[in-house]
Write a protein that holds these residues in place. Structure first.
Motif, PDB file in Angstrom:
ATOM      1  N   ILE A 402      42.381 108.710  54.627  1.00 52.03           N
ATOM      2  CA  ILE A 402      41.797 107.729  53.705  1.00 52.03           C
ATOM      3  C   ILE A 402      42.706 106.504  53.591  1.00 52.03           C
ATOM      4  O   ILE A 402      42.247 105.360  53.639  1.00 52.03           O
ATOM      5  CB  ILE A 402      41.563 108.364  52.323  1.00 52.03           C
ATOM      6  N   GLY A 403      44.008 106.760  53.451  1.00 53.03           N
ATOM      7  CA  GLY A 403      44.954 105.651  53.324  1.00 53.03           C
ATOM      8  C   GLY A 403      44.947 104.740  54.540  1.00 53.03           C
ATOM      9  O   GLY A 403      44.960 103.512  54.407  1.00 53.03           O
ATOM     10  N   SER A 404      44.916 105.322  55.738  1.00 48.23           N
ATOM     11  CA  SER A 404      44.936 104.519  56.960  1.00 48.23           C
ATOM     12  C   SER A 404      43.717 103.602  57.050  1.00 48.23           C
ATOM     13  O   SER A 404      43.835 102.417  57.389  1.00 48.23           O
ATOM     14  CB  SER A 404      44.980 105.441  58.186  1.00 48.23           C
ATOM     15  N   VAL A 405      42.554 104.147  56.760  1.00 47.63           N
ATOM     16  CA  VAL A 405      41.320 103.358  56.858  1.00 47.63           C
ATOM     17  C   VAL A 405      41.328 102.195  55.864  1.00 47.63           C
ATOM     18  O   VAL A 405      41.039 101.046  56.219  1.00 47.63           O
ATOM     19  CB  VAL A 405      40.086 104.256  56.612  1.00 47.63           C
ATOM     20  N   VAL A 406      41.686 102.477  54.615  1.00 43.95           N
ATOM     21  CA  VAL A 406      41.692 101.426  53.591  1.00 43.95           C
ATOM     22  C   VAL A 406      42.761 100.383  53.890  1.00 43.95           C
ATOM     23  O   VAL A 406      42.536  99.171  53.733  1.00 43.95           O
ATOM     24  CB  VAL A 406      41.900 102.033  52.185  1.00 43.95           C
ATOM     25  N   MET A 407      43.940 100.819  54.353  1.00 45.89           N
ATOM     26  CA  MET A 407      44.994  99.862  54.700  1.00 45.89           C
ATOM     27  C   MET A 407      44.566  98.962  55.850  1.00 45.89           C
ATOM     28  O   MET A 407      44.840  97.760  55.847  1.00 45.89           O
ATOM     29  CB  MET A 407      46.283 100.604  55.065  1.00 45.89           C
ATOM     30  N   GLY A 408      43.919  99.554  56.857  1.00 50.19           N
ATOM     31  CA  GLY A 408      43.462  98.764  57.998  1.00 50.19           C
ATOM     32  C   GLY A 408      42.492  97.670  57.570  1.00 50.19           C
ATOM     33  O   GLY A 408      42.632  96.494  57.956  1.00 50.19           O
ATOM     34  N   GLY A 413      41.570  92.062  56.487  1.00 50.42           N
ATOM     35  CA  GLY A 413      40.957  91.112  55.568  1.00 50.42           C
ATOM     36  C   GLY A 413      41.952  90.079  55.060  1.00 50.42           C
ATOM     37  O   GLY A 413      41.635  88.881  54.953  1.00 50.42           O
ATOM     38  N   LEU A 414      43.180  90.507  54.762  1.00 52.33           N
ATOM     39  CA  LEU A 414      44.216  89.587  54.302  1.00 52.33           C
ATOM     40  C   LEU A 414      44.562  88.578  55.394  1.00 52.33           C
ATOM     41  O   LEU A 414      44.766  87.386  55.127  1.00 52.33           O
ATOM     42  CB  LEU A 414      45.470  90.367  53.890  1.00 52.33           C
ATOM     43  N   GLY A 415      44.601  89.059  56.637  1.00 47.38           N
ATOM     44  CA  GLY A 415      44.858  88.152  57.753  1.00 47.38           C
ATOM     45  C   GLY A 415      43.804  87.066  57.860  1.00 47.38           C
ATOM     46  O   GLY A 415      44.118  85.887  58.056  1.00 47.38           O
ATOM     47  N   PHE A 416      42.526  87.445  57.708  1.00 44.07           N
ATOM     48  CA  PHE A 416      41.445  86.454  57.770  1.00 44.07           C
ATOM     49  C   PHE A 416      41.488  85.510  56.570  1.00 44.07           C
ATOM     50  O   PHE A 416      41.155  84.327  56.690  1.00 44.07           O
ATOM     51  CB  PHE A 416      40.090  87.155  57.841  1.00 44.07           C
ATOM     52  N   SER A 417      41.902  86.039  55.417  1.00 38.92           N
ATOM     53  CA  SER A 417      42.026  85.195  54.226  1.00 38.92           C
ATOM     54  C   SER A 417      43.050  84.091  54.451  1.00 38.92           C
ATOM     55  O   SER A 417      42.817  82.921  54.128  1.00 38.92           O
ATOM     56  CB  SER A 417      42.420  86.047  53.015  1.00 38.92           C
ATOM     57  N   LEU A 418      44.187  84.449  55.025  1.00 37.04           N
ATOM     58  CA  LEU A 418      45.222  83.460  55.310  1.00 37.04           C
ATOM     59  C   LEU A 418      44.807  82.528  56.441  1.00 37.04           C
ATOM     60  O   LEU A 418      45.061  81.321  56.400  1.00 37.04           O
ATOM     61  CB  LEU A 418      46.537  84.172  55.661  1.00 37.04           C
ATOM     62  N   PHE A 419      44.164  83.098  57.454  1.00 32.50           N
ATOM     63  CA  PHE A 419      43.713  82.306  58.611  1.00 32.50           C
ATOM     64  C   PHE A 419      42.743  81.210  58.183  1.00 32.50           C
ATOM     65  O   PHE A 419      42.823  80.069  58.651  1.00 32.50           O
ATOM     66  CB  PHE A 419      43.061  83.227  59.633  1.00 32.50           C
ATOM     67  N   SER A 420      41.857  81.553  57.256  1.00 33.01           N
ATOM     68  CA  SER A 420      40.850  80.588  56.807  1.00 33.01           C
ATOM     69  C   SER A 420      41.372  79.635  55.743  1.00 33.01           C
ATOM     70  O   SER A 420      40.693  78.662  55.394  1.00 33.01           O
ATOM     71  CB  SER A 420      39.625  81.329  56.262  1.00 33.01           C
ATOM     72  N   GLY A 421      42.552  79.921  55.205  1.00 33.82           N
ATOM     73  CA  GLY A 421      43.114  79.083  54.165  1.00 33.82           C
ATOM     74  C   GLY A 421      42.569  79.375  52.780  1.00 33.82           C
ATOM     75  O   GLY A 421      42.864  78.667  51.813  1.00 33.82           O
ATOM     76  N   THR A 426      41.479  86.443  46.066  1.00 37.73           N
ATOM     77  CA  THR A 426      41.037  87.383  47.112  1.00 37.73           C
ATOM     78  C   THR A 426      42.229  87.939  47.884  1.00 37.73           C
ATOM     79  O   THR A 426      42.307  89.141  48.159  1.00 37.73           O
ATOM     80  CB  THR A 426      40.067  86.683  48.083  1.00 37.73           C
ATOM     81  N   SER A 427      43.167  87.068  48.235  1.00 41.80           N
ATOM     82  CA  SER A 427      44.358  87.511  48.968  1.00 41.80           C
ATOM     83  C   SER A 427      45.179  88.482  48.138  1.00 41.80           C
ATOM     84  O   SER A 427      45.645  89.515  48.643  1.00 41.80           O
ATOM     85  CB  SER A 427      45.219  86.309  49.359  1.00 41.80           C
ATOM     86  N   LEU A 428      45.375  88.164  46.856  1.00 37.47           N
ATOM     87  CA  LEU A 428      46.129  89.046  45.967  1.00 37.47           C
ATOM     88  C   LEU A 428      45.428  90.393  45.839  1.00 37.47           C
ATOM     89  O   LEU A 428      46.081  91.448  45.898  1.00 37.47           O
ATOM     90  CB  LEU A 428      46.286  88.398  44.594  1.00 37.47           C
ATOM     91  N   LEU A 429      44.102  90.387  45.689  1.00 36.24           N
ATOM     92  CA  LEU A 429      43.340  91.630  45.554  1.00 36.24           C
ATOM     93  C   LEU A 429      43.467  92.494  46.806  1.00 36.24           C
ATOM     94  O   LEU A 429      43.679  93.715  46.717  1.00 36.24           O
ATOM     95  CB  LEU A 429      41.873  91.316  45.279  1.00 36.24           C
ATOM     96  N   LEU A 430      43.352  91.883  47.974  1.00 36.59           N
ATOM     97  CA  LEU A 430      43.485  92.634  49.224  1.00 36.59           C
ATOM     98  C   LEU A 430      44.880  93.251  49.352  1.00 36.59           C
ATOM     99  O   LEU A 430      45.029  94.388  49.805  1.00 36.59           O
ATOM    100  CB  LEU A 430      43.198  91.722  50.418  1.00 36.59           C
ATOM    101  N   MET A 431      45.891  92.504  48.940  1.00 36.47           N
ATOM    102  CA  MET A 431      47.252  93.025  49.001  1.00 36.47           C
ATOM    103  C   MET A 431      47.424  94.212  48.053  1.00 36.47           C
ATOM    104  O   MET A 431      48.060  95.215  48.394  1.00 36.47           O
ATOM    105  CB  MET A 431      48.265  91.938  48.669  1.00 36.47           C
ATOM    106  N   LEU A 432      46.839  94.116  46.852  1.00 38.37           N
ATOM    107  CA  LEU A 432      46.958  95.197  45.878  1.00 38.37           C
ATOM    108  C   LEU A 432      46.196  96.443  46.340  1.00 38.37           C
ATOM    109  O   LEU A 432      46.663  97.569  46.137  1.00 38.37           O
ATOM    110  CB  LEU A 432      46.450  94.739  44.511  1.00 38.37           C
ATOM    111  N   VAL A 433      45.034  96.248  46.960  1.00 39.24           N
ATOM    112  CA  VAL A 433      44.278  97.388  47.506  1.00 39.24           C
ATOM    113  C   VAL A 433      45.090  98.060  48.613  1.00 39.24           C
ATOM    114  O   VAL A 433      45.148  99.299  48.696  1.00 39.24           O
ATOM    115  CB  VAL A 433      42.911  96.925  48.043  1.00 39.24           C
ATOM    116  N   TYR A 434      45.722  97.251  49.447  1.00 36.77           N
ATOM    117  CA  TYR A 434      46.576  97.785  50.514  1.00 36.77           C
ATOM    118  C   TYR A 434      47.727  98.602  49.935  1.00 36.77           C
ATOM    119  O   TYR A 434      48.000  99.723  50.393  1.00 36.77           O
ATOM    120  CB  TYR A 434      47.121  96.628  51.358  1.00 36.77           C
TER     121      TYR A 434
END
Length: 538
Positions: A402-408, A413-421, A426-434
């Motif tokens: 479960i951890g591997s899937v959610v982290m992936g 998602g965080l990478g795309f958030s940064l890529f798109s600017g 959203t970035s903070l939420l993705l990091m906290l979920v990770y």
């Protein structure tokens, strides 16, 4: 499964809490750097820009330290190979490795320019930030020798002393510079010393707890070590925040970072004192032929007459105590090493070590970045508690999957958030979920599995697994600023590239767990011998 009432739970919990202070210092020592990265960059690296003589000396010492570290790691690599293979095979592998590694080493380190380029600057900053991990590799590599020579408890005492030395030397590297080198290099050496304490504690604390706790609560007790690790991280995030709150950047650069490192003296001294009152493990006493002492400890741990049976099981488990590391075949070795590698290659310590700098890169100021880092630490701690409550019921393998899937999903998602600017909530939420996904799975469960999967007769392999874990940590932590600050990668991917790499490793780790990792829930340490022997015979 033993009845929980047949054990002195209060004593077991007390022993677990004291041993877990090693985990707390593990987290404290490795995370304290997070609040100091910016200040250290200003204090140690920026002066090199304006002083060519100082920069030249720093580069020479940097090359020297890297060379010494590389030779040390190579010697350890050769030693472990000789434990695994026959002499001729080991020599052949080392020769092949050197033919590949030496040109790369020469290209990336010995041929470094004598002036401070941007890439070299990032490399020095990355190594300075992650230098403690070099000590972690060394400490973990000698963990088995320490555990079997002076014992699990006394090994933790040594770790406490190393923590104390590192805290003082890192806080005032110029005052404690007994090496006759630049302050930057003195700082790095003291961080390496602290890392050695972390490396020893990272192996011996869970091992000490696992050898004291009964099978039915062992997963929960060993997980307390991981809880202590994330508690240490959260505590130091608070400490760092209160140190810098309301202070100017100049004060933080000159003095603030010193107090961050010096604050470690308090928990390190407490750990040292409390350990002196803790018993050695029954398994260590049996290993040394002190069966009466082992029986005395077991009588204290067990409130009913089960200590004789447990002592007999321990004695039987050591009948093949000199077994070759491949006695149970390759599967147990590969599983243990890859568990360690994947725990780091999913990128967790990049987030934990560089969190304030990551948040600053998202546009927040110093105080806000420290507060958001505290949120990261709090999420890490809360979900580690959830893992402790579920690891003995839900199972190790399911939690890892479960951890591997959610982290992936989160990292990609965080990478795309940064890529798109589109950085922000959203970035903070993705990091906290990770962070939550890691904390409930790979954080504590990896340590539980490493303490469980290796039979007593080849327990020394755990030292290799932990050393490999720290080597993987070093690779990830050192390369992050190099990738994250690389002009080409920044222009092309806008800081998203490294997070996609970590997300890909999370996906691969899920496949590995699904196909190869056995479930160890409810199995005694002695049961694991039969499991691996069966796999070897298949």
């Amino acid at each position: 499964m033993e009845n929980k009432n047949s054990f002195n739970n209060k004593l077991i919990i007390l022993i677990t809490l004291v041993a877990s202070l090693g985990g707390l210092l593990f987290g404290y020592d490795t995370a304290v750097i997070s609040g100091a990265v910016g200040a250290m960059n200003s204090f140690f690296i920026n002066p090199l820009d304006n002083d060519n003589v100082l920069a030249s000396g720093a580069i020479i010492e940097f090359k020297s330290i890297i060379s010494i570290v590389s030779i040390g790691v190579l010697v350890l690599f050769g030693y472990f190979l000789f434990k695994f293979f026959k002499k001729v095979t080991s020599i052949a592998i080392i020769v092949i490795f050197l033919l590949i590694a030496i040109p790369l080493f020469k290209m990336y380190f010995l041929d470094l320019p004598d002036v401070l380029t941007e890439n070299l600057r990032n490399s020095i900053l990355g190594f300075m930030t992650s230098s403690a991990l070099v000590g972690c590799i060394l400490g973990a590599s000698f963990g088995d020798f320490i555990a079997n020579s002076v014992g699990r408890r006394n090994g933790l005492v040594i770790a406490a002393i190393l923590f104390l030395i590192s805290a003082l030397g890192s806080g005032y590297p110029e005052a404690f510079n007994v090496f006759g080198i630049q302050t930057l290099s003195s700082f790095i050496i003291y961080r390496i010393i602290g890392g050695m304490g972390v490396g020893v504690a990272s192996m011996l604390a869970p091992l000490y707890i696992a050898e004291m706790a009964p099978a039915n609560i062992r997963g929960k007790m060993v997980s307390f070590n991981q809880l202590a690790i994330v508690t240490g991280m959260l505590v130091v995030y608070f400490v760092n925040y209160f140190i810098v709150q309301g202070q100017s950047d100049d004060w933080i650069t000159e003095s603030g970072w010193r107090y961050m490192f010096l604050s470690e003296v308090i928990p390190a001294f407490l750990f040292f004192v409390l350990l002196l009152f803790m018993p050695k493990t029954p398994r260590f006493e049996v290993m040394k032929g002190n069966e009466e002492k082992a029986k005395t400890i077991l009588d204290k741990l067990n409130v009913k007459s089960s200590s004789d049976r447990i002592l007999s099981e321990i004695k039987n488990s050591f009948k093949t105590k000199k077994a070759h590391w491949l006695f149970y075949g390759w599967p147990v070795i590969i599983v243990g090493l890859l568990l360690s590698v994947f725990q780091q290659f999913v990128g967790i310590n990049v987030v934990l070590y560089y969190a304030p700098e990551i948040f600053k890169g998202m546009g927040v100021d110093t105080n806000a970045s420290m507060l958001q880092t505290i949120i990261v630490g709090a999420i890490n701690m809360i979900f580690t508690v959830i893992a402790i409550m579920t690891v003995d019921n839900f199972g190790r393998k399911k939690l890892l999957l479960i951890g591997s899937v959610v982290m992936g999903i989160s990292m990609i998602g965080l990478g795309f958030s940064l890529f798109s600017g589109a950085v922000g909530f959203t970035s903070l939420l993705l990091m906290l979920v990770y962070i939550a996904a890691f904390a409930v799975s790979w954080g504590p469960v990896t340590w539980v599995l490493l303490s469980e999967i290796f039979p007593n007769s080849i327990k020394g392999v755990m030292a290799v697994a932990v050393a490999v874990q720290w080597l993987a940590n070093l690779v990830i932590s050192w390369t992050f600023p190099i990738m994250n600050n690389n002009p080409f990668l920044v222009d092309t991917f806008n800081h998203g590239f490294s997070y996609w790499v970590y997300g890909a490793f999370a996906v691969i780790s899920a496949i590995f767990v699904w196909k190869f990792v056995p479930e160890t829930k409810g199995r005694s340490l002695e049961d694991m011998e039969q499991l691996w022997l069966k796999k070897e015979q298949e």
